[in-house]
Design a protein around this motif. Structure first.
Motif, mmCIF file in Angstrom:
data_model
loop_
_atom_site.group_PDB
_atom_site.id
_atom_site.type_symbol
_atom_site.label_atom_id
_atom_site.label_comp_id
_atom_site.label_asym_id
_atom_site.label_seq_id
_atom_site.Cartn_x
_atom_site.Cartn_y
_atom_site.Cartn_z
ATOM 1 N N THR A 37 11.146 1.311 -1.687
ATOM 2 C CA THR A 37 12.331 1.869 -2.332
ATOM 3 C C THR A 37 11.988 2.283 -3.748
ATOM 4 O O THR A 37 11.053 1.731 -4.359
ATOM 5 C CB THR A 37 13.485 0.849 -2.353
ATOM 6 N N LEU A 38 12.724 3.246 -4.256
ATOM 7 C CA LEU A 38 12.633 3.544 -5.676
ATOM 8 C C LEU A 38 13.313 2.416 -6.435
ATOM 9 O O LEU A 38 14.286 1.832 -5.957
ATOM 10 C CB LEU A 38 13.335 4.863 -5.996
ATOM 11 N N SER A 39 12.819 2.100 -7.621
ATOM 12 C CA SER A 39 13.482 1.103 -8.453
ATOM 13 C C SER A 39 14.806 1.684 -8.950
ATOM 14 O O SER A 39 14.991 2.905 -8.974
ATOM 15 C CB SER A 39 12.589 0.717 -9.639
ATOM 16 N N LEU A 40 15.715 0.814 -9.352
ATOM 17 C CA LEU A 40 17.002 1.279 -9.864
ATOM 18 C C LEU A 40 16.835 2.194 -11.076
ATOM 19 O O LEU A 40 17.473 3.252 -11.133
ATOM 20 C CB LEU A 40 17.927 0.104 -10.182
ATOM 21 N N PRO A 41 15.969 1.870 -12.056
ATOM 22 C CA PRO A 41 15.806 2.806 -13.165
ATOM 23 C C PRO A 41 15.327 4.189 -12.714
ATOM 24 O O PRO A 41 15.729 5.203 -13.285
ATOM 25 C CB PRO A 41 14.770 2.123 -14.061
ATOM 26 N N VAL A 42 14.504 4.259 -11.682
ATOM 27 C CA VAL A 42 14.047 5.557 -11.177
ATOM 28 C C VAL A 42 15.186 6.269 -10.455
ATOM 29 O O VAL A 42 15.373 7.475 -10.619
ATOM 30 C CB VAL A 42 12.807 5.404 -10.268
ATOM 31 N N MET A 43 15.982 5.544 -9.672
ATOM 32 C CA MET A 43 17.141 6.157 -9.016
ATOM 33 C C MET A 43 18.078 6.775 -10.060
ATOM 34 O O MET A 43 18.681 7.803 -9.821
ATOM 35 C CB MET A 43 17.938 5.131 -8.201
ATOM 36 N N LYS A 44 18.184 6.114 -11.199
ATOM 37 C CA LYS A 44 19.092 6.583 -12.243
ATOM 38 C C LYS A 44 18.446 7.627 -13.153
ATOM 39 O O LYS A 44 19.135 8.274 -13.920
ATOM 40 C CB LYS A 44 19.573 5.394 -13.079
ATOM 41 N N GLY A 45 17.125 7.802 -13.083
ATOM 42 C CA GLY A 45 16.411 8.768 -13.902
ATOM 43 C C GLY A 45 16.567 10.153 -13.309
ATOM 44 O O GLY A 45 15.764 10.580 -12.517
ATOM 45 N N THR A 59 16.273 -6.107 -9.785
ATOM 46 C CA THR A 59 16.236 -6.290 -11.240
ATOM 47 C C THR A 59 14.952 -5.762 -11.871
ATOM 48 O O THR A 59 14.708 -5.996 -13.048
ATOM 49 C CB THR A 59 16.422 -7.785 -11.604
ATOM 50 N N SER A 60 14.159 -5.029 -11.118
ATOM 51 C CA SER A 60 12.944 -4.439 -11.673
ATOM 52 C C SER A 60 13.313 -3.521 -12.830
ATOM 53 O O SER A 60 14.167 -2.648 -12.698
ATOM 54 C CB SER A 60 12.200 -3.649 -10.587
ATOM 55 N N GLY A 61 12.681 -3.718 -13.968
ATOM 56 C CA GLY A 61 13.067 -2.994 -15.177
ATOM 57 C C GLY A 61 12.453 -1.618 -15.313
ATOM 58 O O GLY A 61 11.639 -1.180 -14.491
ATOM 59 N N SER A 62 12.799 -0.951 -16.381
ATOM 60 C CA SER A 62 12.365 0.421 -16.643
ATOM 61 C C SER A 62 10.855 0.557 -16.781
ATOM 62 O O SER A 62 10.301 1.621 -16.556
ATOM 63 C CB SER A 62 13.013 0.954 -17.923
ATOM 64 N N TYR A 63 10.180 -0.493 -17.195
ATOM 65 C CA TYR A 63 8.744 -0.394 -17.424
ATOM 66 C C TYR A 63 7.932 -0.969 -16.273
ATOM 67 O O TYR A 63 6.727 -1.102 -16.378
ATOM 68 C CB TYR A 63 8.387 -1.045 -18.764
ATOM 69 N N GLY A 64 8.599 -1.260 -15.163
ATOM 70 C CA GLY A 64 7.909 -1.732 -13.972
ATOM 71 C C GLY A 64 7.518 -0.568 -13.085
ATOM 72 O O GLY A 64 7.574 0.598 -13.486
ATOM 73 N N PRO A 65 7.140 -0.882 -11.859
ATOM 74 C CA PRO A 65 6.760 0.182 -10.928
ATOM 75 C C PRO A 65 7.930 1.118 -10.630
ATOM 76 O O PRO A 65 9.085 0.718 -10.672
ATOM 77 C CB PRO A 65 6.358 -0.576 -9.662
ATOM 78 N N TRP A 66 7.602 2.360 -10.296
ATOM 79 C CA TRP A 66 8.608 3.328 -9.865
ATOM 80 C C TRP A 66 9.031 3.052 -8.429
ATOM 81 O O TRP A 66 10.180 3.234 -8.066
ATOM 82 C CB TRP A 66 8.051 4.742 -9.911
ATOM 83 N N VAL A 67 8.060 2.640 -7.618
ATOM 84 C CA VAL A 67 8.294 2.429 -6.188
ATOM 85 C C VAL A 67 7.955 0.979 -5.864
ATOM 86 O O VAL A 67 6.905 0.473 -6.260
ATOM 87 C CB VAL A 67 7.426 3.384 -5.330
ATOM 88 N N LEU A 68 8.864 0.329 -5.150
ATOM 89 C CA LEU A 68 8.719 -1.096 -4.868
ATOM 90 C C LEU A 68 8.565 -1.352 -3.372
ATOM 91 O O LEU A 68 9.254 -0.732 -2.563
ATOM 92 C CB LEU A 68 9.965 -1.841 -5.351
ATOM 93 N N PRO A 69 7.686 -2.297 -3.006
ATOM 94 C CA PRO A 69 7.628 -2.718 -1.607
ATOM 95 C C PRO A 69 8.789 -3.665 -1.315
ATOM 96 O O PRO A 69 9.183 -4.448 -2.173
ATOM 97 C CB PRO A 69 6.290 -3.458 -1.527
ATOM 98 N N LYS A 87 0.835 -1.205 0.000
ATOM 99 C CA LYS A 87 0.000 0.000 0.000
ATOM 100 C C LYS A 87 0.871 1.257 0.000
ATOM 101 O O LYS A 87 0.612 2.195 -0.762
ATOM 102 C CB LYS A 87 -0.909 0.004 1.226
ATOM 103 N N GLU A 88 1.897 1.288 0.844
ATOM 104 C CA GLU A 88 2.772 2.462 0.929
ATOM 105 C C GLU A 88 3.456 2.725 -0.412
ATOM 106 O O GLU A 88 3.558 3.873 -0.840
ATOM 107 C CB GLU A 88 3.821 2.281 2.023
ATOM 108 N N ALA A 89 3.924 1.677 -1.082
ATOM 109 C CA ALA A 89 4.582 1.832 -2.379
ATOM 110 C C ALA A 89 3.607 2.388 -3.409
ATOM 111 O O ALA A 89 3.944 3.297 -4.169
ATOM 112 C CB ALA A 89 5.163 0.500 -2.853
ATOM 113 N N ARG A 90 2.397 1.851 -3.429
ATOM 114 C CA ARG A 90 1.385 2.289 -4.386
ATOM 115 C C ARG A 90 1.012 3.761 -4.155
ATOM 116 O O ARG A 90 0.961 4.559 -5.091
ATOM 117 C CB ARG A 90 0.153 1.385 -4.258
ATOM 118 N N VAL A 91 0.782 4.139 -2.898
ATOM 119 C CA VAL A 91 0.408 5.524 -2.572
ATOM 120 C C VAL A 91 1.550 6.482 -2.886
ATOM 121 O O VAL A 91 1.345 7.558 -3.457
ATOM 122 C CB VAL A 91 -0.024 5.633 -1.084
ATOM 123 N N TYR A 92 2.781 6.086 -2.545
ATOM 124 C CA TYR A 92 3.944 6.938 -2.806
ATOM 125 C C TYR A 92 4.115 7.154 -4.310
ATOM 126 O O TYR A 92 4.343 8.269 -4.770
ATOM 127 C CB TYR A 92 5.189 6.281 -2.193
#
Length: 190
Positions: free
Chosen positions: A100-108, A80-90, A28-33
């Protein structure tokens, strides 16, 4: 974010702070964030037209001695969550769970800075972790997630944290920071 809010965010004008709800439900926290991030106007948080990822002005990322960045830990599928996955992961490996932010988002970003220095907990400045993150040929994203920043980060390390990198990395000039002990810091660009 509670410390940052108390120390300086309350005094900054024009700052948008997105915090956690504190529910203990990581999904829920990941989805809301993520919904809050995606709900920001494009002039506050632009989105890259090619990959749809947010473009932060700056990502300041610390590195754990096990190579974790954010809550992306070695051996976990979140890394390993990819660029087209969620921005925020539980991330449900601790109690309470985290997000956490996904790695592609951290790098964006426009600028990514990975920083590491000496602390009471790490008097040698995580020197082995920095060697593994920056220079080790045998590390992968799943064994040491910080290697995922190699292609985009500017690494800021104090002398102790940089001590195991070797001459090939340390030939770049160190900068001196005006402190009581005249510490040297190394800035290594990707």
């Amino acid at each position: 974010h509670a410390k940052a809010t108390k120390l300086f965010l309350n005094d900054w004008k024009g700052v948008t702070v997105i915090g956690l709800g504190g529910s203990g439900d990581a999904e829920k926290e990941a989805r809301v964030y993520e919904d809050q991030l995606k709900g920001l106007d494009n002039d506050i948080l632009p989105v890259d037209s090619e990959d749809g990822l947010p473009l932060f002005d700056l990502s300041l990322i610390g590195v754990g001695d096990d190579g974790h960045i954010g809550s992306l830990y070695p051996g976990r599928e979140e890394v390993t969550s990819g660029s087209y996955g969620p921005w925020v992961l539980p991330v449900d490996i601790k109690d309470p769970p985290s997000i956490t932010l996904s790695l592609p988002v951290m790098k964006g970003r426009k600028t990514v800075v990975a920083a590491c220095g000496v602390s009471d907990k790490y008097p040698r400045g995580k020197s082995d972790a920095m060697r593994r993150a920056i220079a080790a040929d045998d590390e992968t994203l799943t064994t040491f997630p910080a290697v995922g920043l190699r292609d985009c980060a500017t690494w800021v390390l104090d002398e102790m944290a940089a001590s195991k990198l070797g001459d090939a990395y340390l030939l770049e000039p160190a900068i001196k920071v005006p402190t009581d002990d005249d510490k040297k810091f190394f800035v290594l660009n990707h």
